[in-house]
Design a protein around this motif. Structure first.
Motif, PDB file in Angstrom:
ATOM      1  N   ARG A  44     -12.461  -7.430   7.026  1.00 26.40           N
ATOM      2  CA  ARG A  44     -12.162  -7.401   5.597  1.00 26.40           C
ATOM      3  C   ARG A  44     -13.463  -7.464   4.783  1.00 26.40           C
ATOM      4  NH1 ARG A  44      -7.430  -8.605   3.745  1.00 26.40           N
ATOM      5  NH2 ARG A  44      -6.994 -10.175   5.350  1.00 26.40           N
ATOM      6  N   ASN A  53      -4.641  -5.794   7.317  1.00 21.97           N
ATOM      7  CA  ASN A  53      -3.462  -5.947   6.470  1.00 21.97           C
ATOM      8  C   ASN A  53      -2.362  -6.820   7.082  1.00 21.97           C
ATOM      9  OD1 ASN A  53      -4.726  -4.450   4.535  1.00 21.97           O
ATOM     10  ND2 ASN A  53      -3.731  -2.540   5.090  1.00 21.97           N
ATOM     11  N   ALA A 104      -4.906   5.097   7.508  1.00 18.81           N
ATOM     12  CA  ALA A 104      -6.238   5.620   7.821  1.00 18.81           C
ATOM     13  C   ALA A 104      -6.151   6.520   9.052  1.00 18.81           C
ATOM     14  CB  ALA A 104      -7.200   4.470   8.083  1.00 18.81           C
ATOM     15  N   ASN A 115       0.819  -1.200   0.000  1.00 19.63           N
ATOM     16  CA  ASN A 115       0.000   0.000   0.000  1.00 19.63           C
ATOM     17  C   ASN A 115       0.859   1.258   0.000  1.00 19.63           C
ATOM     18  OD1 ASN A 115      -1.990   1.920   0.390  1.00 19.63           O
ATOM     19  ND2 ASN A 115      -3.074   0.709   1.909  1.00 19.63           N
ATOM     20  N   GLU A 169      -7.312  -0.960   9.875  1.00 21.68           N
ATOM     21  CA  GLU A 169      -6.562  -1.128   8.632  1.00 21.68           C
ATOM     22  C   GLU A 169      -5.336  -2.015   8.867  1.00 21.68           C
ATOM     23  OE1 GLU A 169      -5.172   1.962   5.240  1.00 21.68           O
ATOM     24  OE2 GLU A 169      -4.363   2.354   7.245  1.00 21.68           O
ATOM     25  N   CYS A 218      -6.153  -0.574  -3.824  1.00 19.61           N
ATOM     26  CA  CYS A 218      -5.266  -0.046  -2.789  1.00 19.61           C
ATOM     27  C   CYS A 218      -4.163   0.793  -3.421  1.00 19.61           C
ATOM     28  CB  CYS A 218      -4.672  -1.176  -1.971  1.00 19.61           C
ATOM     29  SG  CYS A 218      -3.579  -2.278  -2.905  1.00 19.61           S
ATOM     30  N   CYS A 268     -15.035  -4.124   4.824  1.00 25.86           N
ATOM     31  CA  CYS A 268     -14.301  -3.208   3.932  1.00 25.86           C
ATOM     32  C   CYS A 268     -14.620  -3.500   2.470  1.00 25.86           C
ATOM     33  CB  CYS A 268     -12.799  -3.307   4.190  1.00 25.86           C
ATOM     34  SG  CYS A 268     -12.282  -2.657   5.798  1.00 25.86           S
ATOM     35  N   ALA A 328      -6.601  -3.553   2.853  1.00 27.67           N
ATOM     36  CA  ALA A 328      -7.445  -2.467   3.354  1.00 27.67           C
ATOM     37  C   ALA A 328      -6.764  -1.137   3.109  1.00 27.67           C
ATOM     38  CB  ALA A 328      -7.731  -2.646   4.840  1.00 27.67           C
ATOM     39  N   TYR A 329      -7.545  -0.137   2.759  1.00 25.80           N
ATOM     40  CA  TYR A 329      -7.031   1.211   2.535  1.00 25.80           C
ATOM     41  C   TYR A 329      -8.114   2.223   2.855  1.00 25.80           C
ATOM     42  CZ  TYR A 329      -9.743   1.202  -1.777  1.00 25.80           C
ATOM     43  OH  TYR A 329     -10.779   1.136  -2.669  1.00 25.80           O
ATOM     44  N   TYR A 330      -7.686   3.439   3.138  1.00 23.86           N
ATOM     45  CA  TYR A 330      -8.612   4.520   3.434  1.00 23.86           C
ATOM     46  C   TYR A 330      -8.788   5.341   2.158  1.00 23.86           C
ATOM     47  CZ  TYR A 330     -10.906   8.370   5.792  1.00 23.86           C
ATOM     48  OH  TYR A 330     -11.812   9.321   6.182  1.00 23.86           O
ATOM     49  N   LEU A 348     -13.191   3.261   4.752  1.00 25.83           N
ATOM     50  CA  LEU A 348     -12.225   2.172   4.911  1.00 25.83           C
ATOM     51  C   LEU A 348     -12.699   1.031   4.017  1.00 25.83           C
ATOM     52  CD1 LEU A 348      -9.615   1.444   6.394  1.00 25.83           C
ATOM     53  CD2 LEU A 348     -11.029   0.294   8.094  1.00 25.83           C
TER      54      LEU A 348
END
Length: 169
Positions: free
Chosen positions: A57, A19, A7, A2, A15, A147, A60, A134-136, A123
């Motif tokens: 997850r 991850n 986040a 990433n 997050e 991501c 998300c 996961a990413y913001y 998120l």
């Protein structure tokens, strides 16, 4: 993988937990002492932490439009979080653990705070099936799909391009 900034606030914890598993390689940082220490986990806590991680997850993925809508495993897990609403002398409300803080209560508190400030739905999990990182999503329209545009996004766009070329031949 990433390239995005972490986040904000308590979502960084969520997050980071999601991850801990690299889906592409199968490497799980919760298998390491340092990975468990990051979340204050004992080896006996791992099955519950992994279940929580995968429920997060799934949430998300749903935020990104890739999951089912309806009762979730995360909802069932959070129902067991020992929390109460505490009211300060100035009248402000906050969720507080009723016992020693656990990973589940910390996640529940983070979700409650992120819901209150309208950041929880930002998120997301990467659309790429071999990633799911996961990413913001900081995009103005909140429509990010990957991501990393330079990795997962580029791979998806190349697959799409090749499919269109194969169809036209």
């Amino acid at each position: 993988m990433n390239e995005r900034a972490p986040a904000p606030g308590g979502l960084a914890l969520i997050e980071a937990l999601v991850n801990t598993l690299d889906i592409e390689t199968g490497a799980d940082r919760l298998d390491t002492p340092d990975g468990r220490a990051r979340f204050d986990l004992a080896p006996d806590d791992l099955p519950a932490a992994r279940e929580l991680r995968e429920a997060l997850r799934a949430a998300c993925l749903a935020h990104a439009g890739h999951g089912a809508v309806g009762p979730s495993a995360l909802d069932a897990l959070l129902a067991g979080a020992p929390l109460r609403v505490a009211i300060s002398p100035s009248g402000e409300a906050a969720l507080c653990p009723t016992g020693p803080p656990t990973l589940l209560t910390r996640v529940a508190e983070a979700i409650a705070a992120a819901t209150a400030d309208n950041t929880w739905l930002r998120l997301k999990a990467c659309e790429a099936e071999d990633c799911r990182w996961a990413y913001y999503d900081r995009s103005p329209a909140c429509r990010s799909r990957w991501c990393s545009m330079s990795v997962c996004g580029a791979r998806a766009k190349m697959r799409s391009y090749r499919a269109r070329r194969a169809d036209s031949v």
